[in-house]
Scaffold this motif. Structure first.
Motif, PDB file in Angstrom:
ATOM      1  N   VAL A  72      42.949  48.492  35.392  1.00  0.00           N
ATOM      2  CA  VAL A  72      42.273  48.293  36.677  1.00  0.00           C
ATOM      3  C   VAL A  72      40.814  48.676  36.489  1.00  0.00           C
ATOM      4  O   VAL A  72      40.499  49.617  35.757  1.00  0.00           O
ATOM      5  CB  VAL A  72      42.937  49.102  37.816  1.00  0.00           C
ATOM      6  CG1 VAL A  72      42.828  50.587  37.586  1.00  0.00           C
ATOM      7  CG2 VAL A  72      42.342  48.719  39.162  1.00  0.00           C
ATOM      8  N   ARG A  73      39.940  47.923  37.110  1.00  0.00           N
ATOM      9  CA  ARG A  73      38.499  48.202  37.032  1.00  0.00           C
ATOM     10  C   ARG A  73      37.916  48.117  38.432  1.00  0.00           C
ATOM     11  O   ARG A  73      38.191  47.182  39.175  1.00  0.00           O
ATOM     12  CB  ARG A  73      37.823  47.181  36.108  1.00  0.00           C
ATOM     13  CG  ARG A  73      36.327  47.316  36.034  1.00  0.00           C
ATOM     14  CD  ARG A  73      35.720  46.406  34.990  1.00  0.00           C
ATOM     15  NE  ARG A  73      35.870  45.005  35.332  1.00  0.00           N
ATOM     16  CZ  ARG A  73      35.233  44.021  34.731  1.00  0.00           C
ATOM     17  NH1 ARG A  73      34.421  44.282  33.731  1.00  0.00           N
ATOM     18  NH2 ARG A  73      35.411  42.775  35.096  1.00  0.00           N
ATOM     19  N   VAL A  74      37.119  49.123  38.781  1.00  0.00           N
ATOM     20  CA  VAL A  74      36.446  49.145  40.077  1.00  0.00           C
ATOM     21  C   VAL A  74      35.023  48.647  39.857  1.00  0.00           C
ATOM     22  O   VAL A  74      34.286  49.201  39.040  1.00  0.00           O
ATOM     23  CB  VAL A  74      36.439  50.560  40.692  1.00  0.00           C
ATOM     24  CG1 VAL A  74      35.669  50.570  42.001  1.00  0.00           C
ATOM     25  CG2 VAL A  74      37.874  51.047  40.902  1.00  0.00           C
ATOM     26  N   LEU A  75      34.657  47.594  40.573  1.00  0.00           N
ATOM     27  CA  LEU A  75      33.326  46.997  40.453  1.00  0.00           C
ATOM     28  C   LEU A  75      32.494  47.417  41.651  1.00  0.00           C
ATOM     29  O   LEU A  75      32.746  46.986  42.772  1.00  0.00           O
ATOM     30  CB  LEU A  75      33.441  45.471  40.396  1.00  0.00           C
ATOM     31  CG  LEU A  75      34.337  44.921  39.290  1.00  0.00           C
ATOM     32  CD1 LEU A  75      34.514  43.423  39.449  1.00  0.00           C
ATOM     33  CD2 LEU A  75      33.774  45.265  37.933  1.00  0.00           C
ATOM     34  N   ASP A  78      26.267  48.672  42.747  1.00  0.00           N
ATOM     35  CA  ASP A  78      25.087  49.239  42.105  1.00  0.00           C
ATOM     36  C   ASP A  78      25.266  49.472  40.607  1.00  0.00           C
ATOM     37  O   ASP A  78      24.387  50.034  39.961  1.00  0.00           O
ATOM     38  CB  ASP A  78      24.708  50.560  42.783  1.00  0.00           C
ATOM     39  CG  ASP A  78      25.856  51.570  42.750  1.00  0.00           C
ATOM     40  OD1 ASP A  78      27.018  51.138  42.614  1.00  0.00           O
ATOM     41  OD2 ASP A  78      25.589  52.770  42.866  1.00  0.00           O
ATOM     42  N   VAL A  79      26.380  49.020  40.045  1.00  0.00           N
ATOM     43  CA  VAL A  79      26.661  49.235  38.631  1.00  0.00           C
ATOM     44  C   VAL A  79      26.861  47.889  37.951  1.00  0.00           C
ATOM     45  O   VAL A  79      27.608  47.046  38.442  1.00  0.00           O
ATOM     46  CB  VAL A  79      27.941  50.099  38.459  1.00  0.00           C
ATOM     47  CG1 VAL A  79      28.272  50.284  36.997  1.00  0.00           C
ATOM     48  CG2 VAL A  79      27.776  51.433  39.151  1.00  0.00           C
ATOM     49  N   THR A  80      26.192  47.690  36.824  1.00  0.00           N
ATOM     50  CA  THR A  80      26.386  46.450  36.076  1.00  0.00           C
ATOM     51  C   THR A  80      27.686  46.541  35.289  1.00  0.00           C
ATOM     52  O   THR A  80      28.128  47.622  34.909  1.00  0.00           O
ATOM     53  CB  THR A  80      25.220  46.189  35.109  1.00  0.00           C
ATOM     54  OG1 THR A  80      25.121  47.288  34.205  1.00  0.00           O
ATOM     55  CG2 THR A  80      23.918  46.020  35.854  1.00  0.00           C
ATOM     56  N   HIS A  81      28.281  45.413  35.045  1.00  0.00           N
ATOM     57  CA  HIS A  81      29.530  45.352  34.294  1.00  0.00           C
ATOM     58  C   HIS A  81      29.543  44.097  33.453  1.00  0.00           C
ATOM     59  O   HIS A  81      28.780  43.162  33.710  1.00  0.00           O
ATOM     60  CB  HIS A  81      30.734  45.385  35.248  1.00  0.00           C
ATOM     61  CG  HIS A  81      30.737  44.264  36.228  1.00  0.00           C
ATOM     62  ND1 HIS A  81      30.013  44.313  37.396  1.00  0.00           N
ATOM     63  CD2 HIS A  81      31.330  43.059  36.208  1.00  0.00           C
ATOM     64  CE1 HIS A  81      30.184  43.175  38.052  1.00  0.00           C
ATOM     65  NE2 HIS A  81      30.976  42.412  37.356  1.00  0.00           N
ATOM     66  N   ASP A  82      30.395  44.078  32.453  1.00  0.00           N
ATOM     67  CA  ASP A  82      30.475  42.893  31.604  1.00  0.00           C
ATOM     68  C   ASP A  82      31.278  41.801  32.321  1.00  0.00           C
ATOM     69  O   ASP A  82      31.994  42.063  33.268  1.00  0.00           O
ATOM     70  CB  ASP A  82      31.095  43.223  30.247  1.00  0.00           C
ATOM     71  CG  ASP A  82      32.537  43.711  30.356  1.00  0.00           C
ATOM     72  OD1 ASP A  82      33.235  43.326  31.302  1.00  0.00           O
ATOM     73  OD2 ASP A  82      32.947  44.470  29.479  1.00  0.00           O
ATOM     74  N   ASP A  83      31.118  40.589  31.836  1.00  0.00           N
ATOM     75  CA  ASP A  83      31.838  39.463  32.424  1.00  0.00           C
ATOM     76  C   ASP A  83      33.058  39.076  31.598  1.00  0.00           C
ATOM     77  O   ASP A  83      33.599  37.996  31.746  1.00  0.00           O
ATOM     78  CB  ASP A  83      30.902  38.256  32.553  1.00  0.00           C
ATOM     79  CG  ASP A  83      29.843  38.483  33.612  1.00  0.00           C
ATOM     80  OD1 ASP A  83      30.127  39.193  34.588  1.00  0.00           O
ATOM     81  OD2 ASP A  83      28.727  37.952  33.459  1.00  0.00           O
ATOM     82  N   GLU A  84      33.472  39.983  30.713  1.00  0.00           N
ATOM     83  CA  GLU A  84      34.620  39.721  29.862  1.00  0.00           C
ATOM     84  C   GLU A  84      35.872  39.529  30.718  1.00  0.00           C
ATOM     85  O   GLU A  84      36.149  40.318  31.612  1.00  0.00           O
ATOM     86  CB  GLU A  84      34.809  40.906  28.919  1.00  0.00           C
ATOM     87  CG  GLU A  84      36.020  40.795  28.050  1.00  0.00           C
ATOM     88  CD  GLU A  84      36.251  42.065  27.261  1.00  0.00           C
ATOM     89  OE1 GLU A  84      37.281  42.104  26.599  1.00  0.00           O
ATOM     90  OE2 GLU A  84      35.441  42.992  27.320  1.00  0.00           O
ATOM     91  N   LEU A  92      38.824  45.471  41.265  1.00  0.00           N
ATOM     92  CA  LEU A  92      38.667  45.810  42.676  1.00  0.00           C
ATOM     93  C   LEU A  92      37.169  45.897  42.946  1.00  0.00           C
ATOM     94  O   LEU A  92      36.490  46.784  42.435  1.00  0.00           O
ATOM     95  CB  LEU A  92      39.333  47.158  42.984  1.00  0.00           C
ATOM     96  CG  LEU A  92      40.813  47.286  42.637  1.00  0.00           C
ATOM     97  CD1 LEU A  92      41.298  48.707  42.905  1.00  0.00           C
ATOM     98  CD2 LEU A  92      41.639  46.273  43.397  1.00  0.00           C
ATOM     99  N   GLN A  93      36.649  44.958  43.724  1.00  0.00           N
ATOM    100  CA  GLN A  93      35.226  44.949  44.045  1.00  0.00           C
ATOM    101  C   GLN A  93      34.989  45.710  45.346  1.00  0.00           C
ATOM    102  O   GLN A  93      35.688  45.484  46.335  1.00  0.00           O
ATOM    103  CB  GLN A  93      34.724  43.521  44.182  1.00  0.00           C
ATOM    104  CG  GLN A  93      33.232  43.433  44.388  1.00  0.00           C
ATOM    105  CD  GLN A  93      32.748  41.995  44.382  1.00  0.00           C
ATOM    106  OE1 GLN A  93      33.505  41.065  44.109  1.00  0.00           O
ATOM    107  NE2 GLN A  93      31.480  41.809  44.677  1.00  0.00           N
ATOM    108  N   THR A  94      33.999  46.621  45.316  1.00  0.00           N
ATOM    109  CA  THR A  94      33.730  47.430  46.503  1.00  0.00           C
ATOM    110  C   THR A  94      32.355  47.129  47.074  1.00  0.00           C
ATOM    111  O   THR A  94      31.491  46.567  46.407  1.00  0.00           O
ATOM    112  CB  THR A  94      33.792  48.940  46.172  1.00  0.00           C
ATOM    113  OG1 THR A  94      32.723  49.274  45.294  1.00  0.00           O
ATOM    114  CG2 THR A  94      35.118  49.311  45.544  1.00  0.00           C
TER     115      THR A  94
END
Length: 106
Positions: A72-75, A78-84, A92-94
């Protein structure tokens, strides 16, 4: 003579440092571990019960279990994340307040 005695340890240290091999850093894998995606298919529909709730570790883990996801990953906005893309991961996008606004696999 006293100057040579003071200079000798510095010269010796410089000579010995040339003999030392550089410290080897561990190599990181160039590609993600495929075992993280082995088995389990994510079903984001089963995790939609979290929409509108404030995310915390317990809620994220419960959503992961219900969705059948391995990760599980919380997006956060204000935080960048990879598009993998990982088929066995639940995202889970907040919003800025930590409320879950979207649930999807990948």
């Amino acid at each position: 003579m006293k100057q040579i005695a003071l200079l000798l340890p510095a010269l010796l240290l410089a000579a010995l440092s040339g003999c030392m091999s550089p410290r080897q850093l561990p190599q990181l894998p160039a590609v993600p571990d495929p075992s993280l995606d082995a088995g389990g298919t994510c079903n984001d529909t089963a995790a939609r019960f979290v929409l509108g709730k404030t995310v915390d570790e317990r809620l994220a883990d419960e959503a992961r279990i219900r969705a059948g996801a391995r990760l599980v990953r919380v997006l956060r906005p204000d935080v960048t994340h990879d598009d993998e893309q990982r088929p066995s991961r639940l995202d889970l996008q907040t919003d800025a307040l930590g409320r879950i606004v979207a649930v999807r696999c990948g």
